[in-house]
Design an enzyme around this catalytic site. Structure first.
Site, mmCIF file in Angstrom:
data_model
loop_
_atom_site.group_PDB
_atom_site.id
_atom_site.type_symbol
_atom_site.label_atom_id
_atom_site.label_comp_id
_atom_site.label_asym_id
_atom_site.label_seq_id
_atom_site.Cartn_x
_atom_site.Cartn_y
_atom_site.Cartn_z
ATOM 1 N N CYS A 1 0.812 -1.218 0.000
ATOM 2 C CA CYS A 1 0.000 0.000 0.000
ATOM 3 C C CYS A 1 0.850 1.274 0.000
ATOM 4 O O CYS A 1 0.323 2.364 -0.186
ATOM 5 C CB CYS A 1 -0.928 -0.021 1.198
ATOM 6 S SG CYS A 1 -1.739 -1.613 1.403
ATOM 7 N N HIS B 1 -8.822 3.362 -2.455
ATOM 8 C CA HIS B 1 -7.405 3.040 -2.252
ATOM 9 C C HIS B 1 -6.890 2.155 -3.384
ATOM 10 O O HIS B 1 -6.736 0.954 -3.211
ATOM 11 C CB HIS B 1 -7.262 2.347 -0.886
ATOM 12 C CG HIS B 1 -5.869 1.978 -0.501
ATOM 13 N ND1 HIS B 1 -4.750 2.627 -0.975
ATOM 14 C CD2 HIS B 1 -5.404 1.001 0.336
ATOM 15 C CE1 HIS B 1 -3.667 2.060 -0.448
ATOM 16 N NE2 HIS B 1 -4.036 1.073 0.335
#
Ligand SMILES: [Zn+2]
Lengths: 396, 174
Positions: free
Chosen positions: A86, A340
């Site tokens: 991430c 995201h």
């Protein structure tokens, strides 16, 4: 050679469940990035840094950096893809910064791309892909992935510090309400605390609205040397500090704690030191932090030096992270509101800081005063690696 | 112009013009066989993993992990090289079969491939003293549990797409 590097502009795709391929997204964001910046041409670009987490599995495509070079017509002399789950986007930005600081290149395109949605019927495959950023053999196998991993941090933080379910919901409500004024965001409905509390407990104590999305999207920025920045803009966002930390830990047994992230503390202290920031709460005006789940932002207040350990819940409840608070946290809506798309997130956060500096944001989510100092933070995977970057209007 | 337009444009009496590209249907398999990768459990024998002894001990009913003969560090997950001193002189040492629940949640809507039929199930973190590991907690639901609850080892035999007798650990409330 000054060694300084600045973001001078950038662009985005629309984020969400996109009827678009990985390559479509890369082209959209690339075009938007160059359209945004006058005075820098594709022929000026010497470095290409691509943040992408799992194109192999989501889009059945590897070796994506030259693919982007071809799609955007870039002859790069320094080219690479970064993968740090991430935090891949911020990692791409960091390497571009290092290359410019080292005097090797003057102009870099940093672009993050992720295509995650495969259709609702393939949600378990999507979840498997996210599971595999953990230690698959010993943690993924037990059902851990995003929600079920971070839910256990929430459970533990509530147990140790008395953080309340309502305080977690306040984080989601704040960020999702910001996202209602963000034109590319995946979720553009304003949300209140009750909405979060009444949403489905998908991995208790976390509810559905405590979770960021599964998002297709891309974002790009142009990062250039100070000399080049002065040629093309009056409002650059200089990278003033950058820190990372991984404490030789990845699996559950080796994480330092399930309520704190000392890696975030170390990474931020390193960045603050480089930037000459002594009191982050007083000096940082706008922070884009990694709210993959509501609990993450609460812990980040504590680890980034905004709140004392255990007091992250009170920090949101007292309104100190609102747009007009002590530090405006996640004005674009964060991961909770914007979604995201893994590799794109860090790049988008940096672009948001630049836009807050230039004033190129809607009034509803503009940070009060003229923000001068910004921060981006990302964590990756189990929370094993934390990355922090500080940005300012002036070079360091 | 679509292909149908072309075939109706009167340029050819039999509906196919001589400059149409040749065309045929090719078949690809309706199903493809993938390597055994997606059931999350590794192959556990000596031919496939350096920590086969861990799995062998578990198959025999004992939860163990590696301990460094040189520096004494206890590792989890088990290793073939000590991350503290890089020694490869490691021995297997027993872990307690009872511990306490350090944290937990319930997997409801976000299970990975191969786990969706199991939902809802509890995923937790179990404190065994020297080692803290993640584990599924069987025979319990989220509402039944509290941090600090005692739990004990359960071993599951994996009935799946290999001939191997694979095993794994879970825990249950005491
Ligand atoms: Zn050792």
């Amino acid at each position: 050679m000054s060694g300084n590097a600045a973001i001078v502009g950038g662009g985005l795709t629309e984020w969400g469940e996109r009827e678009a391929t990985w390559k479509d997204l890369a082209q959209e964001a690339g075009k938007a990035t160059f359209d945004d910046v006058d005075g820098i041409d594709r022929s000026d670009v010497e470095g290409l840094f691509v943040g992408a987490v799992q194109p192999e599995r989501f889009a059945f495509q590897s070796h994506v950096a030259p693919l982007v070079a071809e799609l955007l017509g870039i002859d790069a002399e320094m080219i690479s893809r970064t993968e740090l789950a991430c935090a891949s986007g911020q990692a791409a930005l960091r390497y571009a910064w290092l290359a410019i600081a080292a005097g090797q290149i003057d102009v870099a395109l940093v672009i993050g791309v992720e295509k995650m949605n495969l259709g609702k019927e393939y949600m378990p495959e999507m979840q498997s892909t996210m599971t595999n950023v953990l230690d698959r053999e010993f943690d993924g196998v037990n059902g851990l992935n995003g929600p079920s991993h971070f839910a256990q941090f929430a459970q533990r933080h509530m147990h140790e510090h008395g953080t309340t379910r309502e305080q977690l919901a306040m984080v989601s409500a704040k960020n999702k309400t910001h996202a209602a004024a963000t034109d590319f965001a995946q979720y553009r409905d304003a949300v209140d605390v009750d909405d979060v509390l009444e949403s489905y407990p998908i991995a208790p104590p976390l509810n559905l609205l405590d979770c960021s999305g599964i998002t297709d999207g891309a974002a790009g920025v142009l990062l250039v040397s100070e000399e080049k920045a002065r040629e093309v803009t009056d409002t650059p966002a200089y990278i003033t500090g950058s820190g990372q930390s991984c404490l030789s830990s990845n699996s559950i047994n080796n994480l330092p704690s399930m309520t704190t992230w000392p890696q975030a503390r170390e990474a931020s202290e390193k960045a603050y030191d480089q930037a000459g920031i002594e009191d982050p709460l007083a000096e940082i005006d706008v922070a884009e932090v990694h709210d993959c789940f509501s609990i993450s932002e609460v812990i980040e207040y504590e680890q980034l030096g905004f709140a004392a350990e255990g007091e992250g819940g009170a920090f949101i409840e007292e309104g100190r992270s609102e747009l007009d608070g002590d530090v405006a946290v996640n004005p674009r809506g964060g991961l909770l509101g914007c979604g995201h798309p893994l590799g794109a997130t860090g790049v988008c956060q940096a672009l948001e800081i630049h836009r807050q500096f230039t004033g190129d944001v809607p009034a509803e989510r503009a940070v009060a005063g003229d923000p001068e100092t910004g921060l981006i933070h990302n964590l990756s995977g189990s929370g094993s690696v934390h990355s922090v970057m500080t940005l300012g209007r002036d070079p360091q | 112009m679509t292909r149908d337009d072309r075939s109706n444009d009167g340029s050819s009496n039999d509906g196919s013009s001589s400059d149409d590209p040749p065309r045929e249907t090719v078949s690809i398999p309706n199903e493809v066989e993938l390597p055994r990768l997606l059931d999350f459990y590794d192959l556990q024998d000596a031919e496939h993993t350096g920590i086969h002894e861990f799995y062998g001990n578990l198959r025999d009913g004992e939860l163990t992990t590696t301990r460094c003969d040189d520096c004494g560090a206890v590792h989890f997950p088990p290793r073939i090289v000590c991350p503290e001193c890089l020694s490869d002189d490691l021995s297997y040492t027993s872990l307690p079969h009872e511990g306490t629940l350090h944290s937990f949640t319930e997997v409801r809507g976000t299970a990975a491939i191969g786990m969706t039929d199991d939902t809802p199930f509890v995923a937790g973190v179990v404190d065994l003293g020297d080692v803290r590991l993640s584990a599924r907690i069987d025979d319990a639901s989220y509402e039944d549990l509290e941090i600090g609850d005692p739990v004990r080892l359960k071993i599951v035999d994996i009935d799946g797409p290999t001939d191997q007798d694979r095993v794994f650990y879970r825990f249950v409330p005491v």
